[in-house]
Design an enzyme around this catalytic site. Structure first.
Site, mmCIF file in Angstrom:
data_model
loop_
_atom_site.group_PDB
_atom_site.id
_atom_site.type_symbol
_atom_site.label_atom_id
_atom_site.label_comp_id
_atom_site.label_asym_id
_atom_site.label_seq_id
_atom_site.Cartn_x
_atom_site.Cartn_y
_atom_site.Cartn_z
ATOM 1 N N ASN A 32 28.864 83.248 16.131
ATOM 2 C CA ASN A 32 28.871 82.090 17.013
ATOM 3 C C ASN A 32 27.841 82.208 18.121
ATOM 4 O O ASN A 32 27.550 83.298 18.619
ATOM 5 C CB ASN A 32 30.271 81.888 17.600
ATOM 6 C CG ASN A 32 31.246 81.484 16.519
ATOM 7 O OD1 ASN A 32 30.828 81.134 15.409
ATOM 8 N ND2 ASN A 32 32.533 81.543 16.807
ATOM 9 N N HIS A 54 23.972 86.111 15.754
ATOM 10 C CA HIS A 54 23.035 85.004 15.610
ATOM 11 C C HIS A 54 22.493 84.543 16.967
ATOM 12 O O HIS A 54 22.041 83.413 17.104
ATOM 13 C CB HIS A 54 23.691 83.835 14.871
ATOM 14 C CG HIS A 54 23.989 84.164 13.427
ATOM 15 N ND1 HIS A 54 24.659 83.323 12.592
ATOM 16 C CD2 HIS A 54 23.691 85.257 12.684
ATOM 17 C CE1 HIS A 54 24.775 83.894 11.381
ATOM 18 N NE2 HIS A 54 24.198 85.065 11.434
ATOM 19 N N PRO A 104 32.358 71.656 16.796
ATOM 20 C CA PRO A 104 32.459 71.564 15.330
ATOM 21 C C PRO A 104 31.830 72.769 14.642
ATOM 22 O O PRO A 104 30.899 73.376 15.177
ATOM 23 C CB PRO A 104 31.675 70.289 14.985
ATOM 24 C CG PRO A 104 30.810 70.014 16.167
ATOM 25 C CD PRO A 104 31.462 70.634 17.361
ATOM 26 N N ASP A 105 32.367 73.105 13.454
ATOM 27 C CA ASP A 105 31.727 74.175 12.675
ATOM 28 C C ASP A 105 30.609 73.566 11.839
ATOM 29 O O ASP A 105 30.229 72.405 12.043
ATOM 30 C CB ASP A 105 32.770 74.941 11.829
ATOM 31 C CG ASP A 105 33.437 74.072 10.777
ATOM 32 O OD1 ASP A 105 33.032 72.911 10.607
ATOM 33 O OD2 ASP A 105 34.377 74.550 10.106
ATOM 34 N N PHE A 106 30.070 74.318 10.896
ATOM 35 C CA PHE A 106 29.001 73.787 10.043
ATOM 36 C C PHE A 106 29.559 73.029 8.848
ATOM 37 O O PHE A 106 29.166 71.922 8.544
ATOM 38 C CB PHE A 106 28.148 74.945 9.478
ATOM 39 C CG PHE A 106 26.974 75.338 10.339
ATOM 40 C CD1 PHE A 106 26.627 74.621 11.475
ATOM 41 C CD2 PHE A 106 26.194 76.436 9.990
ATOM 42 C CE1 PHE A 106 25.549 74.997 12.246
ATOM 43 C CE2 PHE A 106 25.105 76.817 10.755
ATOM 44 C CZ PHE A 106 24.789 76.095 11.885
ATOM 45 N N ARG A 107 30.492 73.708 8.153
ATOM 46 C CA ARG A 107 30.751 73.292 6.775
ATOM 47 C C ARG A 107 32.072 72.572 6.520
ATOM 48 O O ARG A 107 32.310 72.137 5.388
ATOM 49 C CB ARG A 107 30.660 74.519 5.849
ATOM 50 C CG ARG A 107 29.258 75.072 5.767
ATOM 51 C CD ARG A 107 29.164 76.305 4.898
ATOM 52 N NE ARG A 107 27.792 76.819 4.849
ATOM 53 C CZ ARG A 107 27.213 77.559 5.792
ATOM 54 N NH1 ARG A 107 27.904 77.888 6.865
ATOM 55 N NH2 ARG A 107 25.968 77.965 5.677
#
Ligand code: CNA
Length: 521
Positions: free
Chosen positions: A286, A305, A212-215
């Site tokens: 990612n 990141h 899943p992504d964050f937003r």
């Protein structure tokens, strides 16, 4: 108010004539007195050394900066009171200047006036920082000087722009030549002809792999963290929260650890660009390492990141590092991982909110973005600084293609907010304090979030068609994998892409099989 004075805020700026019968006019004297008074008064508006310097530098812009700097420093550091620059001396300097060169004097007065206001703004800005408990890295003078330089640069750019506008028919026309059309066709041509492509990616390129992504509303991690009872969804990746409560991060890590995921066609597309010799660098936010797994060469990959590939003891003094195998054991262990050397907590090398980015992030930025002839951004909300600011680094005539479900970072709203002081600080850190730039980027992100009252102007974000001033940005809306398949089909690369994916997946299956056997033995 005297008719010879223009009231602008707290100051009365004298307007011409400045001198009568060889003397400064009373209005000018009063203006200068007010300004010079600020040097020594104990009022809240009083100026520090930086202020005096700034005034003189801004007041006498034609003088060599270094000379003025040294002279003023000399004056300020004199121990003997009598040797200090007195108001009388300052008046004399100004009176002489006014007599010998009235236009220059007029300019100097105006500069002093503007300088005062800039200085007051910088002070206000710095006191905001102090209120937030943020360290003070610079003096008002440095900031003001940066603001001035930026203004100057902008002016020069404008001049260059308008002279090139008259040379060629218009900048816009010249720029529009960088893409034949602001759509898929234009993007395809750009991909086919580009030699130095930079790709930037976010969590959206991995959602099809099952991460899943964050937003994204509903499926994004931020909507699914209730079970951890966090103060905010972001806390799970907040360094201060982590130090106080690391459990949610380690629980979540078990769920998102990139173990059994296969790269998507989009990951393999990046790898394909590298194979074709077109990829200058891939910058990813990612942490899932799927670009590595898809075969993007390490030297062309910047994991901005961090990743789960390594881990480090959070105790700065110890700083013990751990490799991929150990990191995995830490993530999947039953207990919180402890450093065997100092017993402090161990954290996978993922960049949390509040932490600087890995040094590798800055290492290649300048050379990469200078030569970039096509920027492709895929699957990101471009909401996290400093990563999101990278899109501004390419040259003005470099086409930018966004492949995403939704339009992001648009110039009229979604762009990174900017502010004259923040812009100046950006420049100062970039040029004179590169080693502190990562820290500034974190600091800036915080500022932008914490100071919504700042007078934000939108920066040079994406400008997509059909907006009038669109000339180089293309938005290809939809799922990354579908758009990438379409691009590869149109370019005649689809077989290459499929083959790259098949070979990659095959290799991965063998590795996974081996790992399974090893862990069951
Ligand atoms: P984000 O803020 O969650 O934004 C993702 C963006 O991708 C959104 O604009 C979505 O609309 C878009 N999107 C989602 N699925 C697709 C799709 N199939 N095709 C096209 N677009 C899609 O994530 P960002 O990466 O922008 O935010 C940065 C954070 C997310 C970084 O700090 C990452 O470490 C972090 N993150 C990474 C992963 C990962 O490594 N896979 C997962 C979750 C979060």
């Amino acid at each position: 108010m005297a008719s010879t004075e223009k009231n602008t805020g707290s100051f009365a700026l004298p307007i011409k004539p400045y001198i009568t019968k060889g003397d400064l006019k009373p209005a000018v004297v009063s203006f200068l007195t007010t300004v010079f008074d600020l040097f020594t008064s104990n009022t809240p508006e009083a100026l520090d050394k930086g202020g005096i310097m700034a005034f003189l530098i801004l007041g006498y812009p034609d003088k060599k900066l270094q000379d003025l700097h040294n002279k003023v420093l000399g004056l300020l550091e004199m121990e003997d009171e009598e040797e200090e620059l007195s108001f009388d001396q300052l008046f004399d300097i100004n009176l002489n200047a006014a007599k010998t060169n009235e236009p220059a004097f007029a300019k100097m007065l105006k500069n002093l006036f503007d300088g005062y206001h800039q200085h007051a703004a910088c002070h206000a800005f710095l006191s905001e920082l102090e209120k937030m408990g943020l360290p003070r890295l610079l003096e008002p003078l440095q900031i003001m000087h940066g603001v001035e330089e930026n203004k100057q640069k902008k002016k020069e750019n404008e001049t260059n722009k308008s002279s090139s506008e008259s040379e060629t028919e218009s900048t816009k026309e010249k720029n529009s030549l960088c893409l034949s059309s602001l759509d898929l066709v234009g993007a395809l041509e750009a991909i086919a002809s580009a030699e130095n492509i930079i790709t930037m990616a976010g969590a959206g390129i991995s959602t099809s792999c099952g991460i899943p992504d964050f937003r994204t509303p509903g499926t994004g991690l931020y909507d699914n963290l209730q079970k951890y009872n966090l103060p905010t969804p972001q806390s799970v990746f907040d360094i201060n929260y982590f130090k106080h409560n690391p459990k949610p991060f380690f629980h979540l890590s078990k769920e998102i650890y990139p173990e059994n995921f296969f790269p998507s066609p989009t990951h393999y597309f990046i790898s394909l660009l590298a194979k074709k010799g077109k990829l200058t660098r891939h910058y990813t936010q990612n942490i899932d390492m799927l670009e590595r797994i898809a075969g993007v060469p390490h030297d062309l990959l910047v994991e901005a990141h961090g990743s789960y590939n390594t881990a480090t003891c959070v105790n700065d003094v110890c700083g013990e590092t751990f490799d991929k195998v150990q990191t995995k054991k830490f993530v999947f262990g039953d207990k919180l991982p402890r450093c065997p050397k100092c017993d402090d907590l161990v954290k996978p090398d993922i960049t949390f909110f509040g932490e600087g980015l890995p040094p590798r992030f800055n290492a290649t930025l300048k050379e990469d973005f200078e030569k970039c002839d096509l920027l492709i951004v895929m699957g990101s909300s471009l909401a996290v600084a400093p990563f999101c600011t990278l899109i501004h680094r390419v040259k003005e005539n470099c086409p930018r293609v966004l492949i995403n479900m939704e339009a992001v970072a648009e110039s009229d709203g979604g762009g990174t907010p900017s502010h004259p002081i923040i812009e100046a600080l950006d420049e100062i850190f970039k040029t004179t304090k590169p080693q502190q730039e990562p820290f500034w980027e974190v600091y800036k992100e915080f500022l932008v979030r914490a100071m919504p009252s700042m007078e934000n102007t939108t920066s040079d974000g994406f400008v997509f068609s059909p907006k009038k001033d669109a000339y180089r940005d293309v938005f290809l809306q939809g799922k990354c994998d579908e758009t990438i398949s379409q691009i590869c089909t149109e370019l005649g690369w689809i077989e290459d892409l499929n083959e790259t994916k098949q070979t990659g997946d095959e290799k991965l299956r063998i590795i996974q099989e081996k790992q399974k056997n090893e862990s069951s033995n």
